[in-house]
Design a protein around this motif. Structure first.
Motif, PDB file in Angstrom:
ATOM      1  N   THR A  93       0.858  -1.176   0.000  1.00 46.62           N
ATOM      2  CA  THR A  93       0.000   0.000   0.000  1.00 46.62           C
ATOM      3  C   THR A  93       0.901   1.234   0.000  1.00 46.62           C
ATOM      4  OG1 THR A  93      -1.643  -1.244   1.247  1.00 46.62           O
ATOM      5  CG2 THR A  93      -1.896   1.150   1.197  1.00 46.62           C
ATOM      6  N   LEU A  94       0.609   2.186  -0.875  1.00 41.88           N
ATOM      7  CA  LEU A  94       1.499   3.322  -1.083  1.00 41.88           C
ATOM      8  C   LEU A  94       1.127   4.544  -0.259  1.00 41.88           C
ATOM      9  CD1 LEU A  94       1.899   3.058  -4.957  1.00 41.88           C
ATOM     10  CD2 LEU A  94       3.443   2.222  -3.181  1.00 41.88           C
ATOM     11  N   GLY A  95       2.148   5.239   0.174  1.00 46.05           N
ATOM     12  CA  GLY A  95       1.970   6.473   0.925  1.00 46.05           C
ATOM     13  C   GLY A  95       3.200   7.343   0.769  1.00 46.05           C
ATOM     14  N   VAL A  96       3.096   8.546   1.267  1.00 40.39           N
ATOM     15  CA  VAL A  96       4.214   9.485   1.272  1.00 40.39           C
ATOM     16  C   VAL A  96       4.377  10.020   2.686  1.00 40.39           C
ATOM     17  CG1 VAL A  96       4.033  10.129  -1.160  1.00 40.39           C
ATOM     18  CG2 VAL A  96       2.721  11.376   0.532  1.00 40.39           C
ATOM     19  N   PRO A  97       5.600  10.456   3.057  1.00 47.12           N
ATOM     20  CA  PRO A  97       5.802  10.958   4.412  1.00 47.12           C
ATOM     21  C   PRO A  97       5.308  12.395   4.589  1.00 47.12           C
ATOM     22  CG  PRO A  97       7.872  11.029   3.206  1.00 47.12           C
ATOM     23  CD  PRO A  97       6.853  10.374   2.301  1.00 47.12           C
ATOM     24  N   GLY A 101       7.606  12.566   8.902  1.00 47.09           N
ATOM     25  CA  GLY A 101       7.992  11.253   8.415  1.00 47.09           C
ATOM     26  C   GLY A 101       6.921  10.186   8.589  1.00 47.09           C
ATOM     27  N   GLU A 102       5.716  10.585   8.981  1.00 45.89           N
ATOM     28  CA  GLU A 102       4.612   9.631   9.160  1.00 45.89           C
ATOM     29  C   GLU A 102       3.885   9.420   7.832  1.00 45.89           C
ATOM     30  OE1 GLU A 102       4.299   7.935  11.830  1.00 45.89           O
ATOM     31  OE2 GLU A 102       5.615   9.121  13.114  1.00 45.89           O
ATOM     32  N   VAL A 103       3.412   8.206   7.606  1.00 44.28           N
ATOM     33  CA  VAL A 103       2.822   7.834   6.324  1.00 44.28           C
ATOM     34  C   VAL A 103       1.433   8.441   6.123  1.00 44.28           C
ATOM     35  CG1 VAL A 103       2.082   5.902   4.867  1.00 44.28           C
ATOM     36  CG2 VAL A 103       4.112   5.674   6.317  1.00 44.28           C
ATOM     37  N   VAL A 104       1.259   9.045   4.945  1.00 48.79           N
ATOM     38  CA  VAL A 104      -0.035   9.540   4.479  1.00 48.79           C
ATOM     39  C   VAL A 104      -0.378   8.720   3.238  1.00 48.79           C
ATOM     40  CG1 VAL A 104      -1.298  11.520   3.552  1.00 48.79           C
ATOM     41  CG2 VAL A 104       0.406  11.859   5.369  1.00 48.79           C
ATOM     42  N   LEU A 105      -1.528   8.065   3.240  1.00 51.95           N
ATOM     43  CA  LEU A 105      -1.932   7.205   2.129  1.00 51.95           C
ATOM     44  C   LEU A 105      -2.125   7.996   0.838  1.00 51.95           C
ATOM     45  CD1 LEU A 105      -4.538   4.968   3.978  1.00 51.95           C
ATOM     46  CD2 LEU A 105      -2.279   4.264   3.133  1.00 51.95           C
TER      47      LEU A 105
END
Length: 119
Positions: A93-97, A101-105
């Motif tokens: 499942t893809l996300g960006v920091p 640095g926490e994952v956002v979908l």
């Protein structure tokens, strides 16, 4: 420069086409407290030939399991399955920091039929 700031090596378009990124709808989500890092177990419906796949995602800072069903996300569907503790994760499942640095979908801005391929 941190790894997320480094620009990856140039690849050809054919290399990009090898990565199969599809849209799916989260149909189930539950906490995964046994994971080494806090995570949520997801079941994502990609429709058609792909069907439902499982994923472990480290998204606990911004998301609660009960809020995720119905949300559309993007995922790599052609990586080999990966054992995450006692859970077999079938897609990435893809996300960006975010700034911390926490994952956002990552998901589409409009409702898309399950299985739509990123191009």
């Amino acid at each position: 420069m941190t790894p997320s700031e480094e620009v990856a090596a140039t690849i050809g378009f054919d290399d990009f086409l090898k990565v199969d990124i599809r849209v799916g709808t989260i149909v189930e989500a539950e906490p995964y407290p046994e994971a080494r890092k806090p995570a949520i177990k997801l079941v994502i419906d990609f429709g058609g030939a792909i069907g439902r796949k499982k994923s472990s995602a480290q998204i606990t800072k911004h998301y609660q399991p009960e809020d995720l069903p119905g949300r559309q996300v993007l995922a790599v569907v052609n990586f080999p399955p990966r054992q995450i503790g006692k859970f077999m994760s079938e897609v990435l499942t893809l996300g960006v920091p975010d700034a911390d640095g926490e994952v956002v979908l990552i998901g589409p801005g409009h409702t898309i039929p399950e299985g739509g391929r990123l191009f």
